[in-house]
Design a protein around this motif. Structure first.
Motif, PDB file in Angstrom:
ATOM      1  N   PHE A  26      44.904 -54.543  80.318  1.00  0.00           N
ATOM      2  CA  PHE A  26      45.606 -55.762  80.691  1.00  0.00           C
ATOM      3  C   PHE A  26      46.986 -55.939  80.070  1.00  0.00           C
ATOM      4  CE2 PHE A  26      41.146 -56.974  81.489  1.00  0.00           C
ATOM      5  CZ  PHE A  26      41.269 -57.204  82.846  1.00  0.00           C
ATOM      6  N   LEU A  27      47.174 -55.543  78.839  1.00  0.00           N
ATOM      7  CA  LEU A  27      48.436 -55.813  78.148  1.00  0.00           C
ATOM      8  C   LEU A  27      49.631 -55.233  78.887  1.00  0.00           C
ATOM      9  CD1 LEU A  27      49.770 -57.065  75.643  1.00  0.00           C
ATOM     10  CD2 LEU A  27      49.404 -54.909  74.485  1.00  0.00           C
ATOM     11  N   LEU A  33      55.003 -59.048  84.209  1.00  0.00           N
ATOM     12  CA  LEU A  33      54.879 -60.363  84.838  1.00  0.00           C
ATOM     13  C   LEU A  33      55.326 -61.502  83.933  1.00  0.00           C
ATOM     14  CD1 LEU A  33      51.354 -59.835  86.438  1.00  0.00           C
ATOM     15  CD2 LEU A  33      53.570 -59.649  87.572  1.00  0.00           C
ATOM     16  N   ILE A  34      54.935 -61.439  82.648  1.00  0.00           N
ATOM     17  CA  ILE A  34      55.211 -62.554  81.743  1.00  0.00           C
ATOM     18  C   ILE A  34      55.942 -62.125  80.470  1.00  0.00           C
ATOM     19  CG2 ILE A  34      53.346 -64.011  82.602  1.00  0.00           C
ATOM     20  CD1 ILE A  34      51.585 -63.082  80.315  1.00  0.00           C
ATOM     21  N   THR A  43      46.725 -61.994  75.977  1.00  0.00           N
ATOM     22  CA  THR A  43      45.584 -61.126  75.656  1.00  0.00           C
ATOM     23  C   THR A  43      44.981 -61.489  74.303  1.00  0.00           C
ATOM     24  OG1 THR A  43      47.076 -59.403  74.806  1.00  0.00           O
ATOM     25  CG2 THR A  43      46.334 -59.205  77.109  1.00  0.00           C
ATOM     26  N   SER A  44      45.800 -61.950  73.373  1.00  0.00           N
ATOM     27  CA  SER A  44      45.284 -62.357  72.061  1.00  0.00           C
ATOM     28  C   SER A  44      44.457 -63.630  72.154  1.00  0.00           C
ATOM     29  CB  SER A  44      46.435 -62.548  71.071  1.00  0.00           C
ATOM     30  OG  SER A  44      47.117 -61.335  70.883  1.00  0.00           O
TER      31      SER A  44
END
Length: 108
Positions: A26-27, A33-34, A43-44
């Motif tokens: 995911f990271l 995107l962000i 993610t954290s």
């Protein structure tokens, strides 16, 4: 001795699985995107939230554990982005899990 060996195996497997899932998959996909900072924070927060349902902590300790896992997630996320390698984050995560395992084992 058997419990410590089991703890090492569990910690390594769990650390690898969670790091592969959150940071390995995911990271890097969230970053375009962000942004890098946003991806690391998202993610954290997911990582810390996943650990918020630990039934073995009282509410005060659970709040501390959330902050602790958020900090671990941020550190591992930035390490992953800086090194472009999953292994450093995996080793740190596995060591953190193992120390928690040893602390839980010592309190029994």
């Amino acid at each position: 001795v058997a419990a410590v060996v089991w703890g090492l195996i569990f910690s390594a497997a769990n650390g690898f699985m969670e790091e592969l899932w959150l940071r390995g998959i995911f990271l890097k996909r969230f970053a375009p995107l962000i942004g890098v900072n946003g991806a690391v924070w998202v993610t954290s927060i997911i990582f810390a939230s996943m650990h918020s349902f630990a039934f073995y902590f009282d509410p005060f300790a659970l709040a501390f554990f959330f902050v602790n896992t958020l900090a671990l997630g941020l550190g591992c996320g930035y390490l992953m982005m800086k090194s472009d390698n999953l292994w450093g984050a995996t080793i740190i995560h596995a060591a953190s899990d193992f120390f928690l395992f040893v602390a839980a084992l010592a309190s029994v």
